[in-house]
Design an enzyme around this catalytic site. Structure first.
Site, PDB file in Angstrom:
ATOM      1  N   ARG A 112      42.084  37.844  36.050  1.00  0.00           N
ATOM      2  CA  ARG A 112      42.917  37.398  34.987  1.00  0.00           C
ATOM      3  C   ARG A 112      44.480  37.940  35.559  1.00  0.00           C
ATOM      4  O   ARG A 112      44.562  39.131  36.232  1.00  0.00           O
ATOM      5  CB  ARG A 112      42.587  38.185  33.820  1.00  0.00           C
ATOM      6  CG  ARG A 112      41.334  37.705  33.077  1.00  0.00           C
ATOM      7  CD  ARG A 112      41.121  38.562  31.856  1.00  0.00           C
ATOM      8  NE  ARG A 112      42.221  38.472  30.740  1.00  0.00           N
ATOM      9  CZ  ARG A 112      42.157  39.486  29.871  1.00  0.00           C
ATOM     10  NH1 ARG A 112      41.242  40.349  29.941  1.00  0.00           N
ATOM     11  NH2 ARG A 112      42.981  39.435  28.842  1.00  0.00           N
ATOM     12  N   SER A 113      45.412  37.237  34.920  1.00  0.00           N
ATOM     13  CA  SER A 113      46.592  37.607  35.650  1.00  0.00           C
ATOM     14  C   SER A 113      47.133  38.964  35.088  1.00  0.00           C
ATOM     15  O   SER A 113      47.973  39.818  36.042  1.00  0.00           O
ATOM     16  CB  SER A 113      47.994  36.700  35.275  1.00  0.00           C
ATOM     17  OG  SER A 113      47.807  36.357  33.673  1.00  0.00           O
ATOM     18  N   ARG A 117      48.765  40.927  38.412  1.00  0.00           N
ATOM     19  CA  ARG A 117      49.971  41.242  38.523  1.00  0.00           C
ATOM     20  C   ARG A 117      50.382  42.650  38.758  1.00  0.00           C
ATOM     21  O   ARG A 117      51.499  43.268  39.090  1.00  0.00           O
ATOM     22  CB  ARG A 117      50.916  40.819  37.048  1.00  0.00           C
ATOM     23  CG  ARG A 117      51.273  39.390  36.817  1.00  0.00           C
ATOM     24  CD  ARG A 117      51.595  39.065  35.688  1.00  0.00           C
ATOM     25  NE  ARG A 117      51.518  37.596  35.300  1.00  0.00           N
ATOM     26  CZ  ARG A 117      51.357  37.039  34.237  1.00  0.00           C
ATOM     27  NH1 ARG A 117      51.466  37.857  33.347  1.00  0.00           N
ATOM     28  NH2 ARG A 117      51.343  35.664  34.208  1.00  0.00           N
ATOM     29  N   THR A 137      29.015  39.525  42.685  1.00  0.00           N
ATOM     30  CA  THR A 137      29.446  40.820  43.196  1.00  0.00           C
ATOM     31  C   THR A 137      31.055  40.417  43.264  1.00  0.00           C
ATOM     32  O   THR A 137      31.305  39.373  43.694  1.00  0.00           O
ATOM     33  CB  THR A 137      28.808  40.986  44.409  1.00  0.00           C
ATOM     34  OG1 THR A 137      27.533  41.285  44.419  1.00  0.00           O
ATOM     35  CG2 THR A 137      29.630  42.031  45.438  1.00  0.00           C
ATOM     36  N   LEU A 138      31.664  41.396  42.823  1.00  0.00           N
ATOM     37  CA  LEU A 138      33.182  41.335  42.922  1.00  0.00           C
ATOM     38  C   LEU A 138      33.669  42.181  43.974  1.00  0.00           C
ATOM     39  O   LEU A 138      33.260  43.509  44.392  1.00  0.00           O
ATOM     40  CB  LEU A 138      33.938  41.754  41.716  1.00  0.00           C
ATOM     41  CG  LEU A 138      33.229  41.205  40.480  1.00  0.00           C
ATOM     42  CD1 LEU A 138      33.623  41.887  39.035  1.00  0.00           C
ATOM     43  CD2 LEU A 138      33.536  39.517  40.240  1.00  0.00           C
ATOM     44  N   GLU A 139      34.646  41.737  44.779  1.00  0.00           N
ATOM     45  CA  GLU A 139      35.505  42.568  45.951  1.00  0.00           C
ATOM     46  C   GLU A 139      36.661  43.021  45.077  1.00  0.00           C
ATOM     47  O   GLU A 139      37.787  42.260  45.221  1.00  0.00           O
ATOM     48  CB  GLU A 139      35.507  41.919  47.040  1.00  0.00           C
ATOM     49  CG  GLU A 139      34.289  41.262  47.544  1.00  0.00           C
ATOM     50  CD  GLU A 139      33.911  39.818  47.585  1.00  0.00           C
ATOM     51  OE1 GLU A 139      34.922  39.105  47.075  1.00  0.00           O
ATOM     52  OE2 GLU A 139      32.947  39.369  47.610  1.00  0.00           O
TER      53      GLU A 139
END
Lengths: 201, 477
Positions: A112-113, A117, A137-139
């Protein structure tokens, strides 16, 4: 073409398993079917793997010379508590949701921006392949100059789903090292035949 | 802190002074260690209650010791009001023991996701509110410790209640410490044993009934064994009387008392095990036996604290046959019941205990019927529920998806904990289905991985159930 929310909800109740998408937990009441956005939000889970500099001095996932890779430290952050991601730090996280993809559906993970940002990257390998199952899995990497406060449960990004022309595949015939996993793990490097050839020269 | 009096020439005082110093030193060490661990950032608040209660007991003991030392300093070489040091030594040992149980409850390896489900499952069967905390046990042992009970045993309830109240938890709240084998930390299915261990905690609810039936049946069994008991006592006495200076009558009486006590103890412990087994069978069916087998390898021989595993399996099967035939007759569980019972018991205590258990069977089975059971339902309904969950497991999806969380009742949600474990073990024992599952996902060479994946799905399902439950409450209020 990305699937609309209505199509995704239809996929969640598809009678045939080779077409059924599972998202758990899924808060149905919160879904705005009239939204034009062709995506589903996902939320940050509780498990993190922090890659710390200890005895290992380098990442070396290649299994060829048997050197040790950086060993991650596991953390559990309950709902309601914060996790601070410091500038330049990379940690592995997971989605709160478990996704089970049918063999004709894949998705792209997009941040999500509101986070982007502020310097937060959430994923590098953004494609989720058909037939995958488990938490994603998120990096997580903080590219900014100040810490980013993360709290499990926060909506970090969304998945954009696409149909894939593989319907003739046997259901569940795709295998992944990460299938059925709930923890963020570094994963084992499995080189292809071509890689073995190239790396062995 | 009061100063310790200078060394005295009188050896008695030297000894007491040194002991007081050691005790004071121990209090200081425990205090700083508990504070160090309590100051850690624990994911959940429950351990803080335990540490606060232990710190309060320690503070009281510390004041007592200071007072004793102070009294000596101003008196004429007498430690007024101190009396025997033994109780305070025991207190410090208990504090040390309870602390050692609670101090490793924050390892990130712990499946915190299932704590709420364990809490609900416990609250559903025990009086008062329960909160669960998990610790990793380096040995292959699964245990549940109720901290409120342990504090009550030591007459420390006021300390416990103050700590509970300070943490804004409901009065009467207990914290249950689930200790399970560290090597099995990734195996959620092992928590099927919780059903049996909770059975032990449920037992005090029917303390008087259990005691009454034990006395009644024991006395009738002892009548039948009168001769064997006499022979046994005579056997025990052989070689003990000569040269001891005790008359044969006195020795016989003394040995009779010991044997009577042992017979009672063994029968009581066996009855309690059978009771806990029946509670577990009501909660999660034969699945708890499968979990037991994972932790305690082998069927277990007869002992003075536990009946033999093979005999227990037969009792459980019989109980299920009578109360839940649809579970007992499910062919999936046949592997768990394939052990044959021992032909008989070689030891007198075990023979008597087994007969007391046999006579108590019906009454205990009736008592445990008051424990809520998610599987003592219409067989068709159960079969459909299990099938829906297993279909999800088969397709690598959390088995919570087909469950309907109403958000109205924590007990219902607690029942789902047992139902999920039942379904998962049922799937594991459905040989063809499990083998095909492992093959399809590439784990046929390593079935442990296939089992771990099932455990992961159950763990995720349990956390999802909690979130669904909270979401219902949140959206409906």
């Amino acid at each position: 073409m990305a699937l609309s929310r209505r199509r995704l909800l239809e996929r969640m109740v598809a009678p045939a398993w080779n077409r059924r998408l599972i998202v758990e937990p899924f808060f149905r009441k919160d879904i705005d079917l009239d939204s034009p956005s062709p995506s589903l939000d996902f939320h940050l889970g509780n498990r993190f793997s922090v890659l710390r500099r200890r005895r290992a001095t380098q990442h070396n996932p290649l299994p060829l010379d048997g050197q040790k890779d950086v060993a991650p430290t596991e953390l559990f952050i309950p709902l309601g508590k914060d996790f601070f991601l410091h500038p330049g730090q990379i940690v592995l996280g997971t989605t709160l949701e478990w996704f089970r993809f049918p063999t004709d559906l894949m998705a792209y993970v997009v941040g999500r921006s509101i986070w982007g940002r502020r310097g937060l990257l959430i994923v590098t390998a953004s494609a989720v392949h058909p037939g995958s199952a488990g938490t994603i899995t998120l990096e997580l990497c903080n590219m900014g100059e100040v810490a980013v406060v993360l709290r499990p449960g926060v909506a970090l990004g969304q998945l954009f789903f696409h149909e894939v022309g593989v319907e003739e595949f046997e259901p569940d015939d795709r295998r992944s090292t990460f299938s059925g996993s709930t923890k963020p793990i570094l994963g084992e490097y499995i080189p292809s035949k071509v890689e073995k050839f190239l790396l062995g020269i | 802190m009061a100063q310790i009096a200078p060394l005295d020439r009188e050896s008695r005082w030297l000894s007491i002074q040194w002991q007081l110093h050691c005790l004071q030193y121990r209090v200081g060490s425990l205090k700083s260690e508990i504070k160090r661990v309590a100051d850690k950032d624990h994911p959940y608040p429950e351990p803080s209650v335990i540490f606060a209660a232990l710190e309060a007991v320690l503070a009281e003991r510390e004041a007592f010791l200071e007072d004793a030392i102070e009294n000596y300093s101003v008196s004429d070489r007498k430690v007024r009001g101190l009396g025997n040091l033994e109780p305070i030594i025991q207190d410090l040992n208990t504090i040390g023991e309870l602390f050692s149980l609670a101090h490793r409850v924050d390892s990130a390896r712990i499946p915190f996701e299932i704590l709420r489900s364990l809490s609900w499952a416990s609250t559903a069967v025990l009086p008062g509110q329960s909160r669960a905390v998990v610790r990793l046990d380096p040995t292959y042992n699964y245990s549940i410790t109720s901290f409120r009970e342990r504090f009550a045993d030591k007459d420390w309830l006021p300390f416990w209640d103050s700590a509970v109240s300070a943490a804004n938890l409901p009065s009467g709240q207990t914290i249950l410490l689930f200790g399970f084998p560290s090597p099995e930390v990734g195996s959620i299915l092992v928590h099927g044993i919780a059903a049996h261990e909770l059975g032990h905690l449920v037992a005090p609810r029917w303390e008087s009934e259990l005691e009454e039936l034990l006395n009644r049946h024991l006395s009738s069994v002892k009548q039948r064994y009168r001769e064997s008991i006499s022979d046994f006592i005579a056997e025990q006495l052989r070689g003990h009387v000569q040269g001891s200076g005790i008359s044969r009558e006195d020795a016989y009486e003394s040995m009779s008392r010991i044997v009577e006590f042992d017979i009672y103890s063994v029968a009581e412990l066996w009855i309690r095990e059978m009771f806990a087994d029946f509670v577990a069978a009501r909660l999660v069916g034969p699945a708890f036996i499968a979990a037991f087998d994972r932790v305690k390898l082998g069927f277990g021989r007869a002992g003075n604290t536990h009946p033999p595993g093979s005999w227990r399996r037969l009792q459980i099967r019989q109980f299920l046959k009578e109360k839940m035939p649809h579970v007992a007759d499910d062919p999936v569980w046949r592997l768990l019941f394939s052990a044959s019972a021992e032909a008989g018991f070689n030891e007198l205590y075990h023979s008597i205990a087994s007969e007391v258990c046999a006579l108590s069977f019906e009454e205990i089975a009736r008592l445990v019927e008051k424990v809520p059971s998610p599987i003592a339902v219409d067989p068709t309904q159960l079969r459909m529920q299990i099938e829906a969950m297993q279909e999800h497991i088969e397709h690598l999806s959390p088995p919570s998806v087909p469950l309907d969380v109403t958000g109205a009742d924590e007990i219902d949600t607690a029942n789902m904990f047992w139902l999920l474990l039942y379904a998962a073990w049922h799937f594991r024992f459905s040989e063809d289905r499990f083998t095909e599952f492992a093959r399809r996902h590439g784990w046929q060479e390593d079935l442990a991985k296939a089992e771990a994946a099932i455990g992961n799905m159950v763990q995720h399902a349990l956390e999802s159930l909690e979130l669904h439950f909270r979401w219902k409450l949140y959206t409906e209020t």
